[in-house]
Each structure stands twice: as structure tokens, then as C-alpha cells.
Design a protein around this motif. Structure first.
Motif, PDB file in Angstrom:
ATOM      1  N   ALA A   1       0.837  -1.206   0.000  1.00  0.00           N
ATOM      2  CA  ALA A   1       0.000   0.000   0.000  1.00  0.00           C
ATOM      3  C   ALA A   1       0.871   1.255   0.000  1.00  0.00           C
ATOM      4  O   ALA A   1       0.560   2.239  -0.682  1.00  0.00           O
ATOM      5  CB  ALA A   1      -0.926  -0.010   1.210  1.00  0.00           C
ATOM      6  N   VAL A   2       1.963   1.226   0.757  1.00  0.00           N
ATOM      7  CA  VAL A   2       2.887   2.366   0.795  1.00  0.00           C
ATOM      8  C   VAL A   2       3.525   2.571  -0.578  1.00  0.00           C
ATOM      9  O   VAL A   2       3.619   3.698  -1.074  1.00  0.00           O
ATOM     10  CB  VAL A   2       3.981   2.143   1.871  1.00  0.00           C
ATOM     11  CG1 VAL A   2       5.123   3.154   1.710  1.00  0.00           C
ATOM     12  CG2 VAL A   2       3.379   2.253   3.263  1.00  0.00           C
ATOM     13  N   ALA A   3       3.957   1.478  -1.194  1.00  0.00           N
ATOM     14  CA  ALA A   3       4.566   1.560  -2.527  1.00  0.00           C
ATOM     15  C   ALA A   3       3.591   2.157  -3.535  1.00  0.00           C
ATOM     16  O   ALA A   3       3.948   3.047  -4.322  1.00  0.00           O
ATOM     17  CB  ALA A   3       5.014   0.172  -2.978  1.00  0.00           C
ATOM     18  N   LYS A   4       2.363   1.680  -3.516  1.00  0.00           N
ATOM     19  CA  LYS A   4       1.342   2.175  -4.438  1.00  0.00           C
ATOM     20  C   LYS A   4       1.100   3.665  -4.237  1.00  0.00           C
ATOM     21  O   LYS A   4       0.981   4.421  -5.209  1.00  0.00           O
ATOM     22  CB  LYS A   4       0.038   1.400  -4.240  1.00  0.00           C
ATOM     23  CG  LYS A   4      -1.078   1.827  -5.179  1.00  0.00           C
ATOM     24  CD  LYS A   4      -2.340   1.000  -4.931  1.00  0.00           C
ATOM     25  CE  LYS A   4      -3.476   1.456  -5.852  1.00  0.00           C
ATOM     26  NZ  LYS A   4      -4.717   0.662  -5.611  1.00  0.00           N
ATOM     27  N   GLU A   5       1.040   4.092  -2.978  1.00  0.00           N
ATOM     28  CA  GLU A   5       0.809   5.506  -2.674  1.00  0.00           C
ATOM     29  C   GLU A   5       1.964   6.369  -3.179  1.00  0.00           C
ATOM     30  O   GLU A   5       1.760   7.520  -3.565  1.00  0.00           O
ATOM     31  CB  GLU A   5       0.633   5.680  -1.156  1.00  0.00           C
ATOM     32  CG  GLU A   5       0.156   7.041  -0.726  1.00  0.00           C
ATOM     33  CD  GLU A   5      -1.219   7.398  -1.277  1.00  0.00           C
ATOM     34  OE1 GLU A   5      -1.415   8.591  -1.588  1.00  0.00           O
ATOM     35  OE2 GLU A   5      -2.075   6.502  -1.401  1.00  0.00           O
TER      36      GLU A   5
ATOM     37  N   GLU B   1       8.770  10.626   2.012  1.00  0.00           N
ATOM     38  CA  GLU B   1       7.728  10.093   1.130  1.00  0.00           C
ATOM     39  C   GLU B   1       6.946   8.965   1.803  1.00  0.00           C
ATOM     40  O   GLU B   1       5.729   8.858   1.656  1.00  0.00           O
ATOM     41  CB  GLU B   1       8.346   9.610  -0.186  1.00  0.00           C
ATOM     42  CG  GLU B   1       8.848  10.739  -1.067  1.00  0.00           C
ATOM     43  CD  GLU B   1       9.152  10.289  -2.478  1.00  0.00           C
ATOM     44  OE1 GLU B   1       8.453   9.366  -2.966  1.00  0.00           O
ATOM     45  OE2 GLU B   1      10.059  10.856  -3.103  1.00  0.00           O
ATOM     46  N   ILE B   2       7.666   8.118   2.537  1.00  0.00           N
ATOM     47  CA  ILE B   2       7.013   7.022   3.254  1.00  0.00           C
ATOM     48  C   ILE B   2       6.073   7.576   4.320  1.00  0.00           C
ATOM     49  O   ILE B   2       4.938   7.102   4.475  1.00  0.00           O
ATOM     50  CB  ILE B   2       8.062   6.078   3.871  1.00  0.00           C
ATOM     51  CG1 ILE B   2       8.767   5.277   2.773  1.00  0.00           C
ATOM     52  CG2 ILE B   2       7.417   5.131   4.881  1.00  0.00           C
ATOM     53  CD1 ILE B   2       9.934   4.456   3.265  1.00  0.00           C
ATOM     54  N   ASN B   3       6.527   8.586   5.045  1.00  0.00           N
ATOM     55  CA  ASN B   3       5.679   9.188   6.083  1.00  0.00           C
ATOM     56  C   ASN B   3       4.428   9.818   5.488  1.00  0.00           C
ATOM     57  O   ASN B   3       3.336   9.709   6.064  1.00  0.00           O
ATOM     58  CB  ASN B   3       6.475  10.222   6.879  1.00  0.00           C
ATOM     59  CG  ASN B   3       7.347   9.594   7.955  1.00  0.00           C
ATOM     60  OD1 ASN B   3       7.044   8.517   8.451  1.00  0.00           O
ATOM     61  ND2 ASN B   3       8.427  10.259   8.303  1.00  0.00           N
TER      62      ASN B   3
ATOM     63  N   ALA C   1       2.982   8.859   2.726  1.00  0.00           N
ATOM     64  CA  ALA C   1       2.146   7.742   2.292  1.00  0.00           C
ATOM     65  C   ALA C   1       1.397   7.142   3.481  1.00  0.00           C
ATOM     66  O   ALA C   1       0.192   6.866   3.403  1.00  0.00           O
ATOM     67  CB  ALA C   1       3.003   6.676   1.616  1.00  0.00           C
ATOM     68  N   LEU C   2       2.097   6.942   4.597  1.00  0.00           N
ATOM     69  CA  LEU C   2       1.460   6.381   5.792  1.00  0.00           C
ATOM     70  C   LEU C   2       0.370   7.306   6.323  1.00  0.00           C
ATOM     71  O   LEU C   2      -0.692   6.841   6.757  1.00  0.00           O
ATOM     72  CB  LEU C   2       2.504   6.138   6.884  1.00  0.00           C
ATOM     73  CG  LEU C   2       3.438   4.943   6.681  1.00  0.00           C
ATOM     74  CD1 LEU C   2       4.532   4.937   7.741  1.00  0.00           C
ATOM     75  CD2 LEU C   2       2.668   3.627   6.708  1.00  0.00           C
ATOM     76  N   GLU C   3       0.603   8.606   6.272  1.00  0.00           N
ATOM     77  CA  GLU C   3      -0.407   9.565   6.731  1.00  0.00           C
ATOM     78  C   GLU C   3      -1.677   9.455   5.900  1.00  0.00           C
ATOM     79  O   GLU C   3      -2.791   9.424   6.438  1.00  0.00           O
ATOM     80  CB  GLU C   3       0.151  10.987   6.643  1.00  0.00           C
ATOM     81  CG  GLU C   3      -0.816  12.047   7.166  1.00  0.00           C
ATOM     82  CD  GLU C   3      -0.236  13.451   7.102  1.00  0.00           C
ATOM     83  OE1 GLU C   3      -0.938  14.391   7.525  1.00  0.00           O
ATOM     84  OE2 GLU C   3       0.898  13.615   6.632  1.00  0.00           O
ATOM     85  N   THR C   4      -1.512   9.344   4.584  1.00  0.00           N
ATOM     86  CA  THR C   4      -2.669   9.189   3.702  1.00  0.00           C
ATOM     87  C   THR C   4      -3.400   7.885   3.968  1.00  0.00           C
ATOM     88  O   THR C   4      -4.629   7.851   4.064  1.00  0.00           O
ATOM     89  CB  THR C   4      -2.227   9.235   2.224  1.00  0.00           C
ATOM     90  OG1 THR C   4      -1.627  10.502   1.948  1.00  0.00           O
ATOM     91  CG2 THR C   4      -3.416   9.026   1.289  1.00  0.00           C
ATOM     92  N   LEU C   5      -2.650   6.806   4.117  1.00  0.00           N
ATOM     93  CA  LEU C   5      -3.238   5.487   4.349  1.00  0.00           C
ATOM     94  C   LEU C   5      -3.933   5.410   5.706  1.00  0.00           C
ATOM     95  O   LEU C   5      -4.914   4.681   5.865  1.00  0.00           O
ATOM     96  CB  LEU C   5      -2.155   4.412   4.258  1.00  0.00           C
ATOM     97  CG  LEU C   5      -1.489   4.244   2.892  1.00  0.00           C
ATOM     98  CD1 LEU C   5      -0.284   3.324   2.993  1.00  0.00           C
ATOM     99  CD2 LEU C   5      -2.482   3.708   1.870  1.00  0.00           C
ATOM    100  N   ARG C   6      -3.426   6.179   6.649  1.00  0.00           N
ATOM    101  CA  ARG C   6      -4.064   6.233   7.969  1.00  0.00           C
ATOM    102  C   ARG C   6      -5.375   7.037   7.892  1.00  0.00           C
ATOM    103  O   ARG C   6      -6.400   6.641   8.445  1.00  0.00           O
ATOM    104  CB  ARG C   6      -3.108   6.866   8.980  1.00  0.00           C
ATOM    105  CG  ARG C   6      -3.517   6.692  10.436  1.00  0.00           C
ATOM    106  CD  ARG C   6      -2.446   7.200  11.369  1.00  0.00           C
ATOM    107  NE  ARG C   6      -1.253   6.363  11.353  1.00  0.00           N
ATOM    108  CZ  ARG C   6      -0.097   6.712  10.813  1.00  0.00           C
ATOM    109  NH1 ARG C   6       0.035   7.888  10.245  1.00  0.00           N
ATOM    110  NH2 ARG C   6       0.933   5.883  10.837  1.00  0.00           N
ATOM    111  N   GLU C   7      -5.331   8.158   7.182  1.00  0.00           N
ATOM    112  CA  GLU C   7      -6.504   9.032   7.098  1.00  0.00           C
ATOM    113  C   GLU C   7      -7.619   8.441   6.250  1.00  0.00           C
ATOM    114  O   GLU C   7      -8.800   8.644   6.563  1.00  0.00           O
ATOM    115  CB  GLU C   7      -6.085  10.396   6.537  1.00  0.00           C
ATOM    116  CG  GLU C   7      -5.225  11.210   7.503  1.00  0.00           C
ATOM    117  CD  GLU C   7      -4.791  12.538   6.915  1.00  0.00           C
ATOM    118  OE1 GLU C   7      -4.989  12.739   5.684  1.00  0.00           O
ATOM    119  OE2 GLU C   7      -4.253  13.373   7.668  1.00  0.00           O
ATOM    120  N   ASP C   8      -7.272   7.711   5.185  1.00  0.00           N
ATOM    121  CA  ASP C   8      -8.327   7.163   4.320  1.00  0.00           C
ATOM    122  C   ASP C   8      -8.827   5.792   4.785  1.00  0.00           C
ATOM    123  O   ASP C   8      -9.676   5.167   4.151  1.00  0.00           O
ATOM    124  CB  ASP C   8      -7.883   7.108   2.856  1.00  0.00           C
ATOM    125  CG  ASP C   8      -6.778   6.083   2.587  1.00  0.00           C
ATOM    126  OD1 ASP C   8      -6.501   5.224   3.449  1.00  0.00           O
ATOM    127  OD2 ASP C   8      -6.185   6.136   1.492  1.00  0.00           O
TER     128      ASP C   8
END
Length: 260
Positions: free
Chosen positions: A68-72, A227-229, A231-238
Motif C-alpha cells: 500500500a505504501v509503494a502504491k501511494e 515520502e514514506i511518512n 504515504a502512511l499519513e494518507t493510508l491512515r486518514e483514508d
């Protein structure tokens, strides 16, 4: 003339090496092992976080988070199976872009690599056979405790005993406990819970503490860490991280319990 030609060849070689080194980067300048790919390491021996499938690929919670992080980030995920004890060194040396392998953030590891924001929260717990009288850590004084190599649990065990046995994975340590070896295993409470659900005749006792697990990145790759951080923020929020967690644990381990 010969020396002049040699000098020209050295300069050309240096330029070619420099060009190759600059090629593997993201649009924002983060360094990559391979162009367009997010090369990450996991052990494949830490069910249900990373498990090795029959075809040699890995699956599990950590693996889905990495994908998921890679995709983001707009990159293709490429998994690398590696022994847990050597993963941090692999990240430090540039063999992998990152480790998505349930590494607990510790002061010792922070000397070697940088960590992202936590992608899940956990804690070590004591596991014993049902006939054991052990209830808490102090009860294990002088006893034989099994842990996984490279984990933080050996440090915890050292507080009560010098008799520590180390295995390549937490699951193997729990299987040994189930077969009558050792007095206890200290491992992540989720891993122990999964082992019990899978049929191992062991029981959980004292929960020793709280830990933060994060993605490890080389100290020389600050832009990738950023960039990883993001991505994680987006994945956490969505809600993506929560969804992945509930798939494997029927609960959300990605939210900080201290903020709830």
C-alpha cells in the motif's frame, strides 16, 4: 600518451558510475535500489505479519502495508525475504530501500537507521505452557526464556535471567515451547495470540509493555523517509491501514492507544 589515455578512461568511468547512481531515484529525489521500485525486506517468518507461501513469495500484514505504501508513492513493490537479525544492516548498507518487518523503534536501532511514523502499536507478552506457575516477568528469574534473534525481547529477558535461547523466528520459539522446551517465550502479544489460535497449547501471562513498530530507512535517504511518512499519513486518514489490520486481527492495531 598512455597515462593520458588512462586518465580519460578513469574520468569516463567515474561519470558513468555517477549517472547510474543518480538514475534510481523518485521524482522527489529519494534514492532507490531499482528505478521505479520500492524494494523492501521482511522475514517471512513472523505470522501473521509476514508468512512465506508455497511459491516462495510472502504475504501478511506487513506485506500488505508495504504494498500500500509503494502504491501511494507510485512505485512497484518488490519484496525481499531476509533473516530478521540481518535486515537492519541490509537497510543501512543500501541492499534494501526499507524494512517493513515489524521493527520496534529503539534507541539502539536509531543509531543505525531512521524510522517512519509507527504503522502499528503492540507490546511484548510472556507465553508459557498451561501447567506453568509463571504469571509475571519477575517469576522468570533464573529460568530459560526463548526469543527471536534480533528482536528487542532478549533485552527484556536479560533483566531476569542469563539463560536465553534465540530462534530465527518467534513462531519457531513458540513451537519449541509447545513441545516442552524452555520455561517461557517472550514475543509480541499478537503473534502469541495467533499461535494459540493455530493450535499451540500455550497460554498468555503478563503483558510487559507498549511498543511502536515502524518502517526502517537508511539515514542517507531522508527524502525517501519523507515520502514514506506522507504515504502512511494518507493510508491512515483514508482508512486503508485500519482495513488491513482488521483483515488480519479483527481489530485496529494501527491507531495509537494513548490517543484513544
Amino acid at each position: 600518451m598512455k597515462n593520458w589515455k588512462s586518465l580519460v578512461l578513469l574520468v569516463i568511468s567515474a561519470l558513468l558510475l555517477s549517472a547510474c547512481g543518480d538514475k534510481a531515484t523518485t521524482e522527489n529525489g529519494a534514492k532507490l535500489v531499482e528505478e521505479g521500485k520500492f524494494v523492501y525486506a521482511a522475514s517471512g517468518e513472523f505470522k501473521p505479519f509476514s508468512v512465506t507461501n508455497n511459491d516462495g513469495t510472502m504475504s501478511g500484514f506487513d506485506i500488505e502495508v508495504a504494498e500500500a505504501v509503494a502504491k501511494e508513492m507510485g512505485l512497484e513493490p518488490e519484496q525481499k525475504k531476509f533473516k530478521f537479525a540481518g535486515i537492519v544492516e541490509g537497510v543501512k548498507s543500501g541492499r534494501f530501500d526499507a524494512a517493513v518487518a515489524s521493527h520496534t523503534i529503539t534507541d539502539e536501532r536509531l543509531k543505525e537507521v531512521d524510522f517512519s511514523t509507527p504503522y502499528y502499536y503492540s507490546g511484548p507478552q510472556i507465553f508459557v505452557r498451561p501447567d506453568s506457575s509463571v504469571e509475571k516477568l519477575d517469576d522468570l528469574e533464573g529460568m530459560e526464556i526463548a526469543v527471536s534473534k534480533g528482536s528487542t525481547y532478549a533485552e527484556t529477558a536479560q533483566g531476569v535471567t542469563d539463560n536465553i535461547q534465540q530462534y530465527d523466528s518467534d513462531v519457531v520459539a513458540l513451537e519449541a515451547l509447545n513441545k516442552g522446551k524452555h520455561d517461557a517465550v517472550i514475543t509480541d502479544f499478537i503473534t502469541g495470540k495467533e499461535a494459540i489460535a493455530a493450535g499451540l497449547n500455550v497460554e498468555a501471562r503478563e503483558l510487559i509493555g507498549r511498543s511502536e513498530q515502524a518502517i526502517a530507512v537508511s539515514k542517507e535517504n531522508e527524502k525517501l523517509l519523507d515520502e514514506i511518512n506522507k504515504a502512511l499519513e494518507t493510508l491512515r486518514e483514508d482508512g486503508t491501514l485500519k482495513k488491513i489490520s482488521e483483515k488480519y486481527f479483527n481489530t485496529d492495531i494501527t491507531s495509537d492507544p494513548e490517543e484513544e
